[in-house]
Design a protein around this motif. Structure first.
Motif, mmCIF file in Angstrom:
data_model
loop_
_atom_site.group_PDB
_atom_site.id
_atom_site.type_symbol
_atom_site.label_atom_id
_atom_site.label_comp_id
_atom_site.label_asym_id
_atom_site.label_seq_id
_atom_site.Cartn_x
_atom_site.Cartn_y
_atom_site.Cartn_z
ATOM 1 N N SER B 43 -1.203 -7.976 9.577
ATOM 2 C CA SER B 43 0.147 -8.086 9.602
ATOM 3 C C SER B 43 0.790 -8.307 11.104
ATOM 4 O O SER B 43 1.584 -8.923 11.477
ATOM 5 C CB SER B 43 0.983 -6.654 8.958
ATOM 6 O OG SER B 43 0.451 -6.782 7.748
ATOM 7 N N ASP B 158 3.600 -11.983 4.215
ATOM 8 C CA ASP B 158 2.881 -10.649 4.284
ATOM 9 C C ASP B 158 2.686 -10.177 3.055
ATOM 10 O O ASP B 158 3.736 -9.260 2.599
ATOM 11 C CB ASP B 158 3.473 -10.017 5.324
ATOM 12 C CG ASP B 158 2.655 -9.013 5.541
ATOM 13 O OD1 ASP B 158 1.469 -8.664 5.446
ATOM 14 O OD2 ASP B 158 3.001 -8.121 6.748
ATOM 15 N N GLU B 159 1.480 -10.237 2.276
ATOM 16 C CA GLU B 159 0.985 -9.540 1.050
ATOM 17 C C GLU B 159 2.274 -9.658 0.244
ATOM 18 O O GLU B 159 2.944 -8.583 -0.249
ATOM 19 C CB GLU B 159 0.700 -8.269 1.488
ATOM 20 C CG GLU B 159 -0.314 -7.938 2.435
ATOM 21 C CD GLU B 159 -1.138 -6.669 2.137
ATOM 22 O OE1 GLU B 159 -1.388 -6.155 1.152
ATOM 23 O OE2 GLU B 159 -1.640 -6.386 3.196
HETATM 24 MG MG LIG Z 1 -0.256 -5.268 6.546
#
Ligand SMILES: [Mg+2]
Ligand SMILES: Nc1ncnc2c1ncn2[C@@H]1O[C@H](COP(=O)(O)OP(=O)(O)OP(=O)(O)O)[C@@H](O)[C@H]1O
Lengths: 275, 369
Positions: B43, B158-159
């Motif tokens: 991240s 991000d995910e």
């Molecule tokens: Mg992360």
């Protein structure tokens, strides 16, 4: 069935609390409708209803003017405090900088000072600024107690807003000002209403500064005007008129609270915003 | 033209260095996936590219522009967050339009683009709703819509699917695959889901503790992991590692002793810098799907008793205790009748076996598959 057994007690207790809270106000209304010696009779509903008190307070003194003064001072205090508090809480809640918690703590401790402690200093300051006997001086002095708590409360709410929402706005190309006005303000709206109302009530009821910093009856605010009401003779306290005046000035507060009631409740849970 | 180039990038948070000297080139129009264990800095790396964090040292180029110190909005990137991060007080339409409004697009242009994006993401009937009236999958689609209307040079995810349940995740994964095909933009995608990484990626970047372990296509990483970390991270269930002793070395082959006096000969191309010592220890890596059951004990590489059986219907996993205190996992086709306590003889083709240095974890190069 425990609940059936307890329900009457619950009602009884609620009734007791309501009586304790509402009775003084009820008594004020009743008293304001009486004159002369009727005032000192214990009656739950006056035998002779009269509105003369309400008429007299506006006739014998500039009470209408006092109400306008109070409205001006309270609205001014609320709007300036909120404006400053929003910008301050953005910095204190969303921006990381050195000495942030020290600043927050000092703001909190300032709000603990008793009013009397800063009264003489405030008096000198106001005189130097040439704001003595001026409503702007009152607004200025009221901010000493409204600003710390509005800033503190708004900072708490500001901190609770999810960081991702701000970051999404940053990536979307929003400026800091746009983020404040288009993203944070709408989300903080309930919190703003709550704090604004608290500040309004505080400013509306303030007595000590108003008494010290004004001299003419034209520039007085309501609490001072009521306290300085005089009767026909030196020895008579005009209870009826005082009660009538109190009723007149309490009503706007009650109306305000009722209007914003749902906002206040949701303001207390405004932290629960979730994407 | 929007390749992303990171040169000697470091990131320090309050004295701890989280990203160590990363050099990475992400080609134009490629779908790059960052994978790695939790806390390895995926991240953070993405946020450095987005501009949400300052780069402590090093430089970042997007396209041919140095954007190291340029604010996020001017980098031409858009980002989809794990927690959706929709604006709760705005309708779906306003959410998607917000970025365009900030960039002063005309009303018509905004409407055109929002409708176009909602068409792609099948959000047309939801445009007047507020985020709280949407399901998780719909929210995530709005978040993606907000990213695509701005027509960015680089997409960052991000995910994006990790808050969704399993079946929805599969659906959204297909949607993202379609998006990748339709948009043809540079995309960087963070995940720790194996399947997402393997199916979506043109290239995978494996990160570990703030450094890059390996960069390559999914199949390169699968067949030629550079070290034990990558080998165990890519592939599910993960690769088996078995301790082995080097018995002898001879022209491009190494003979290894395995538990229960078994022997295996593996081809190795000894590149410079890598030394195999006779009598030394190495580890043999073999994936569960490459292990098979043999009937004769003499043909087996590993023998032992079954300790656990996991039957999934389409396939069966068995844990087999093979001596020297080691257990390997084997995948069997279909529903298997194997029971706990059964004795199994297992083998694997030499071409499917990987060889790792015990001390450094580096792999010895194999002939290309
Ligand atoms: Mg992360
Ligand atoms: N704002 C911050 N301040 C200090 N340390 C941070 C900050 N953000 C991240 N870190 C640290 O940086 C490291 C990498 O964090 P990062 O969020 O990039 O991990 P990740 O790979 O995304 O993990 P996950 O898969 O759990 O999301 C962690 O050790 C984390 O504690």
């Amino acid at each position: 069935m425990r609940s059936k057994f307890y329900t009457p007690f619950l009602y009884l207790l609620s009734a007791l609390i309501i009586i304790v809270c509402v009775f003084p106000f009820y008594w004020a209304i009743v008293s304001s409708l009486k004159t002369g010696s009727d005032l000192f009779k214990v009656e739950f509903w006056p035998a002779h209803l009269t509105f003369s008190n309400f008429i007299e307070i506006f006739k014998e003194q500039p009470f209408g003017h006092n109400i306008l003064n109070s409205v001006f001072v309270a609205v001014g205090t609320v709007s300036i405090s909120l404006m400053l508090a929003i910008t301050a809480s953005y910095a204190l809640g969303r921006v990381r900088f050195r000495g942030r918690s020290a600043l927050l703590l000092s703001i909190l401790s300032i709000s603990m000072f008793p009013q009397v402690a800063i009264l003489s200093g405030m008096f000198e300051l106001i005189r130097t600024l040439g704001l003595y006997n001026n409503l702007l001086g009152l607004i200025f002095s009221y901010m000493t107690f409204t600003l710390p708590f509005t800033t503190w409360i708004l900072t708490t709410f500001m901190k609770q807003l999810p960081k991702e929402i701000e970051e999404a706005a940053i990536i979307d190309g929003a400026s800091t000002l746009t983020i404040c006005t288009k993203i944070f303000l709408p989300l903080l709206w309930p919190a703003l209403v709550t704090t604004g109302l608290l500040a309004f009530i505080a400013a509306w009821n303030e007595f000590l500064y108003a008494l010290t910093l004004t001299v003419e009856s034209q520039s007085r605010t309501i609490p001072v005007a009521i306290a300085l009401m005089t009767g026909a003779s030196e020895f008579e306290l005009p209870w009826g008129k005082i009660m009538a005046a109190s009723v007149v000035v309490t009503l706007p507060l009650i109306v305000l609270v009722l209007i914003f009631q749902r906002r206040i409740v949701s303001g207390l849970t405004a932290g629960a915003v979730k994407g | 033209m929007a390749q992303v180039v990171l040169k000697n990038v470091r990131k320090v948070f309050d004295k701890t260095e989280v990203i160590h000297n990363i050099n990475l080139e992400i080609p134009d129009n490629e779908f790059t996936v960052f994978v790695g264990p939790s806390g390895c800095g995926k991240s953070t790396l993405l946020r450095l590219i987005a501009g949400l964090e300052d780069i402590t040292e090093g430089s970042l180029h997007i396209g041919n522009t140095d954007v190291t110190t340029i604010p996020p909005a001017k980098r031409g990137v858009s980002m989809v967050f794990q927690s959706y991060a929709l604006y709760p007080h705005m309708t779906v339409y306003e959410n998607i339009a917000f970025g365009l409004r900030c960039s002063q697009y005309s009303r018509n242009e905004i409407e055109k683009r929002v409708l176009q994006a909602s068409e792609i993401l099948q959000l047309n009937h939801l445009l007047d709703r507020q985020p709280k009236q949407l399901s998780g999958g719909q929210r995530q689609r709005v978040a993606i819509g907000r990213a695509i209307v701005r027509d960015p040079k680089v997409f960052l995810f991000d995910e994006p699917l990790s808050n969704l349940d399993a079946s929805l995740r599969v659906k959204m994964r297909m949607q993202i695959a379609k998006l990748k095909h339709d948009l043809k933009t540079t995309m960087i995608y963070v995940t720790h889901d194996q399947v997402e990484a393997m199916t979506l990626a043109d290239r995978i970047v494996v990160l570990n503790e703030g450094t890059i372990e390996q960069v390559g296509t999914p199949m390169e990483l699968y067949h030629h992991p550079r070290n034990k970390f990558v080998a165990s991270f890519i592939g599910s269930p993960k690769m088996n590692f078995v301790e082995a002793h080097i018995a002898s070395l001879a022209d491009g082959n190494v003979n290894l002793d395995l538990p229960h006096d078994k022997r295996i000969t593996l081809p190795v191309s000894l590149s410079e810098g890598i030394v195999l010592e006779e009598k030394g220890n190495v580890e043999v890596g073999v994936r569960p799907e490459h292990v098979f059951v043999v009937q004769k004990e003499e043909e087996a590489l590993f023998t032992g008793d079954v300790t656990i059986v996991e039957n999934l219907g389409s396939e069966t996993y068995a844990y087999v205790k093979i001596g020297w205190g080691q257990t390997i996992l084997v995948r069997l086709q279909g529903e298997s009748r194997i029971k706990v306590g059964d004795s199994l003889a297992l083998s694997a083709a030499p071409k499917d076996c990987h060889l790792f240095d015990t001390k450094t974890g580096l792999s010895f190069e194999r002939a290309p598959v």
